[in-house]
Design a protein around this motif. Structure first.
Motif, PDB file in Angstrom:
ATOM      1  N   SER A  16     -44.015   8.792   4.066  1.00 50.48           N
ATOM      2  CA  SER A  16     -43.797   9.946   4.942  1.00 50.48           C
ATOM      3  C   SER A  16     -45.126  10.421   5.510  1.00 50.48           C
ATOM      4  O   SER A  16     -46.197  10.031   5.039  1.00 50.48           O
ATOM      5  N   THR A  18     -47.090  14.021   7.305  1.00 51.23           N
ATOM      6  CA  THR A  18     -47.079  15.432   7.654  1.00 51.23           C
ATOM      7  C   THR A  18     -47.853  15.581   8.952  1.00 51.23           C
ATOM      8  O   THR A  18     -48.978  15.094   9.068  1.00 51.23           O
ATOM      9  N   THR A  23     -44.973  21.044  17.560  1.00 49.30           N
ATOM     10  CA  THR A  23     -43.645  21.458  17.121  1.00 49.30           C
ATOM     11  C   THR A  23     -42.824  20.223  16.764  1.00 49.30           C
ATOM     12  O   THR A  23     -43.121  19.105  17.213  1.00 49.30           O
ATOM     13  N   ALA A  24     -41.774  20.436  15.964  1.00 53.18           N
ATOM     14  CA  ALA A  24     -40.874  19.338  15.612  1.00 53.18           C
ATOM     15  C   ALA A  24     -40.234  18.757  16.874  1.00 53.18           C
ATOM     16  O   ALA A  24     -40.057  17.540  16.987  1.00 53.18           O
ATOM     17  N   HIS A  39     -36.182   9.039  11.134  1.00 57.66           N
ATOM     18  CA  HIS A  39     -35.049   9.246  10.239  1.00 57.66           C
ATOM     19  C   HIS A  39     -34.873  10.710   9.890  1.00 57.66           C
ATOM     20  O   HIS A  39     -33.768  11.153   9.585  1.00 57.66           O
ATOM     21  N   GLU A  40     -35.947  11.460   9.940  1.00 55.39           N
ATOM     22  CA  GLU A  40     -35.857  12.880   9.606  1.00 55.39           C
ATOM     23  C   GLU A  40     -37.082  13.609  10.154  1.00 55.39           C
ATOM     24  O   GLU A  40     -38.190  13.109  10.061  1.00 55.39           O
ATOM     25  N   VAL A  41     -36.849  14.774  10.702  1.00 56.51           N
ATOM     26  CA  VAL A  41     -37.926  15.664  11.128  1.00 56.51           C
ATOM     27  C   VAL A  41     -37.581  17.036  10.570  1.00 56.51           C
ATOM     28  O   VAL A  41     -36.510  17.567  10.845  1.00 56.51           O
ATOM     29  N   THR A  42     -38.457  17.569   9.736  1.00 57.33           N
ATOM     30  CA  THR A  42     -38.230  18.901   9.173  1.00 57.33           C
ATOM     31  C   THR A  42     -39.454  19.760   9.433  1.00 57.33           C
ATOM     32  O   THR A  42     -40.556  19.252   9.627  1.00 57.33           O
ATOM     33  N   THR A  43     -39.246  21.048   9.447  1.00 59.83           N
ATOM     34  CA  THR A  43     -40.362  21.972   9.618  1.00 59.83           C
ATOM     35  C   THR A  43     -40.594  22.713   8.307  1.00 59.83           C
ATOM     36  O   THR A  43     -39.676  22.906   7.509  1.00 59.83           O
ATOM     37  N   HIS A  44     -41.823  23.096   8.092  1.00 57.68           N
ATOM     38  CA  HIS A  44     -42.189  23.870   6.905  1.00 57.68           C
ATOM     39  C   HIS A  44     -43.095  24.999   7.357  1.00 57.68           C
ATOM     40  O   HIS A  44     -44.097  24.756   8.033  1.00 57.68           O
TER      41      HIS A  44
END
Length: 68
Positions: A16, A18, A23-24, A39-44
């Motif tokens: 993965s 970071t 922005t996402a 496969h995945e985009v997430t925000t933290h």
């Protein structure tokens, strides 16, 4: 491509990454534009406590335990 847009990319052992500084939505658009499947985009977002601890980490008046 992300760094040329001003992002900082950190790679992790599990494959993965970071991305900070974009922005996402922008990350997703760049991936799409370059035909890269995500496969995945997430925000933290840091919690208020995390932000405070990071900002004040060097200004501790008293430390518990052994001196360094």
């Amino acid at each position: 491509m992300l760094t040329t847009e001003g992002a900082t990319v950190t790679e992790h052992h599990d494959g993965s990454r970071t991305v900070t500084g974009l922005t996402a939505a922008r990350v997703g658009q760049l991936a799409f534009d370059h035909r890269i499947m995500l496969h995945e985009v997430t925000t933290h977002a840091a919690s208020l406590e995390e932000a405070f601890m990071e900002l004040t980490a060097d200004s501790v008046e008293y430390l518990a335990g052994e001196q360094r």
